[in-house]
Write a protein that holds these residues in place. Structure first.
Motif, short mmCIF file in Angstrom:
data_model
loop_
_atom_site.label_atom_id
_atom_site.label_comp_id
_atom_site.label_asym_id
_atom_site.label_seq_id
_atom_site.Cartn_x
_atom_site.Cartn_y
_atom_site.Cartn_z
N ALA A 130 55.58 28.17 57.26
CA ALA A 130 55.03 28.96 58.21
C ALA A 130 53.34 29.19 58.61
CB ALA A 130 55.59 30.39 58.81
N THR A 131 53.06 29.99 56.74
CA THR A 131 51.43 30.00 57.49
C THR A 131 50.52 28.40 56.72
OG1 THR A 131 52.30 32.33 55.23
CG2 THR A 131 50.30 31.22 55.39
N GLN A 132 51.15 28.23 56.47
CA GLN A 132 50.99 26.26 56.60
C GLN A 132 50.21 26.63 57.93
OE1 GLN A 132 49.41 25.41 53.60
NE2 GLN A 132 50.81 26.91 52.77
N ALA A 192 51.31 30.40 61.42
CA ALA A 192 52.41 31.12 62.42
C ALA A 192 53.31 32.19 61.97
CB ALA A 192 53.99 30.23 62.58
N THR A 193 53.94 33.04 61.82
CA THR A 193 54.86 34.17 61.33
C THR A 193 56.10 33.75 61.84
OG1 THR A 193 54.42 36.00 63.61
CG2 THR A 193 52.60 35.20 61.39
N ILE A 194 57.47 34.57 60.85
CA ILE A 194 58.41 34.28 61.05
C ILE A 194 58.83 36.09 61.19
CG2 ILE A 194 60.45 33.95 60.21
CD1 ILE A 194 59.43 31.56 59.07
N SER A 242 57.15 38.91 60.16
CA SER A 242 56.66 39.07 58.82
C SER A 242 55.15 39.75 58.52
CB SER A 242 56.76 37.68 57.76
OG SER A 242 55.87 37.83 56.28
N GLU A 243 54.94 40.47 57.55
CA GLU A 243 53.55 41.55 58.00
C GLU A 243 52.67 41.04 56.43
OE1 GLU A 243 54.48 45.58 56.31
OE2 GLU A 243 56.23 45.38 57.63
N ALA A 244 53.20 39.81 56.28
CA ALA A 244 52.21 39.41 55.00
C ALA A 244 52.97 38.04 55.23
CB ALA A 244 52.26 39.67 53.47
N GLN A 245 51.79 36.98 54.60
CA GLN A 245 51.95 36.22 54.90
C GLN A 245 51.43 35.35 53.49
OE1 GLN A 245 48.30 33.76 57.58
NE2 GLN A 245 49.66 33.84 59.40
#
Length: 361
Positions: free
Chosen positions: A18-20, A23-25, A28-31
């Motif tokens: 998702a980070t690539q 986006a976020t899942i 999430s507070e961190a990528q």
């Protein structure tokens, strides 16, 4: 691999993917960007742990390297394990030294042999350049230490002494959350040919081990927590009520990186180390100027700040977000769940042993 290792790996890879995509899942507070994965022998030899980790990773993201690490040694020879160079230790040194200081976090879900070996190989430089180490391990009771620390006490003490911020996730912290049998049944439903969405095929090939871990939890961990009682923590309702549940150990450690607000405020501990008689020593430190880089100083997560069900919702979303629709937990009788077959198998095995010993007498 234990099945909870696989759950944590699937969830971490989902956040990475998702980070690539920027986006976020599941809020999430961190990528996170996974630079690589290292395998270490624990309750499985490295000849099994490494191929399993590699195949599961490649089935989800073939661009992430997986490296073989420390082999199994007898616990009283664990100092040899940390001093043996491995591909995994070399990889850790290479990545940490080639990136800017204090930008890499190591998530340690098994014995700490690979990390200790990397610290030794680099002359201690790795420890000073890491941002932090998040460790699933440790036991706050006075009676024993957890499996990860026990498998390499030398490495555990070396990492605990390292001048790097350390966040330790002990088994009591993990036991605040359990996955129920209906939850796991709903999860494995995504492996059915009739399902329109699917989890990674390799995970599905051994997903029934989820239910075997329920049996293991009922036989081993429920009595252990009954004997020790909660220390600093309240136990999961599933453990308190002794229902058919499993503790998702390693994925809780991942959540300390991706969803830290679930467990704040953190608790400061000093003088954390494994004693000669295999006990975990620790003291609470309430000082305002607590130095997290000091040897044997660590943070541990506090009590849940949300209902347990909110954490299982996050786990559910992390596991299926990359692969299909969110799970809805079915309201089915427990006797329909697959885990009952494993429970019956264990019971029959024990009965057979008793009968065999009785015949010998």
């Amino acid at each position: 691999l234990d099945i909870d290792d696989d759950l944590a790996l699937i969830a971490a890879l989902a956040i990475h993917n998702a980070t690539q995509r920027h986006a976020t899942i599941s809020n999430s507070e961190a990528q996170i960007e996974i630079l690589g994965i290292t395998a270490v022998a624990g309750n499985a030899p490295i000849r099994h742990a490494f191929p399993d980790a590699r195949e599961l990773t490649q089935s989800i993201n073939p661009n992430i390297p997986v490296h073989s690490g420390a082999s199994w040694f007898l616990p009283f020879l664990s100092h040899i394990r940390s001093r043996t160079p491995t591909d995994a230790a070399s990889f850790i040194v290479s990545e940490v030294m080639s990136h800017p200081p204090h930008t890499i976090t190591i998530l340690a879900l098994g014995p700490l042999s690979n990390i200790a070996s990397a610290i030794l190989m680099s002359g201690g430089a790795v420890a000073t350049r890491l941002k932090r180490i998040v460790i699933m391990g440790g036991d706050l009771s006075a009676n024993h230490i957890d499996f990860n620390f026990r498998m390499d006490t030398h490495a555990a003490n070396m990492v605990l002494q390292a001048p790097v911020p350390k966040l330790v996730v002990p088994i009591q912290s993990c036991a605040q959350v359990t996955l129920s049998q209906p939850f796991l049944t709903a999860l494995t439903a995504h492996c059915s040919a009739a399902s329109t969405t699917h989890l990674p095929p390799l995970f599905c090939s051994f997903s029934q081990r989820l239910f075997l871990q329920i049996v293991y939890t009922n036989i081993y961990f429920v009595p252990m927590f009954r004997a020790d009682g909660p220390i600093l923590y309240r136990l999961s309702d599933g453990l308190v009520n002794e229902s058919n549940v499993m503790v998702p150990w390693d994925i809780i450690a991942l959540l300390l990186i991706t969803h830290p607000k679930l467990f704040q405020p953190f608790v400061q501990l000093r003088d954390v180390h494994i004693t000669d008689n295999n006990r975990m020593n620790w003291e609470i430190d309430e000082s305002a100027n607590f130095d997290l880089t000091k040897s044997n100083n660590v943070l541990i997560p506090g009590n849940l700040t949300v209902p347990e069900s909110a954490v299982t919702d996050v786990i559910r979303d992390l596991l299926v977000s990359e692969y299909g629709r969110p799970i809805t937990t079915p309201n089915i009788p427990l006797w329909l769940a697959f885990g009952i077959f494993f429970e019956l198998g264990i019971a029959l095995f024990c009965i057979s042993l008793v009968w065999w010993f009785a015949r010998r007498r």
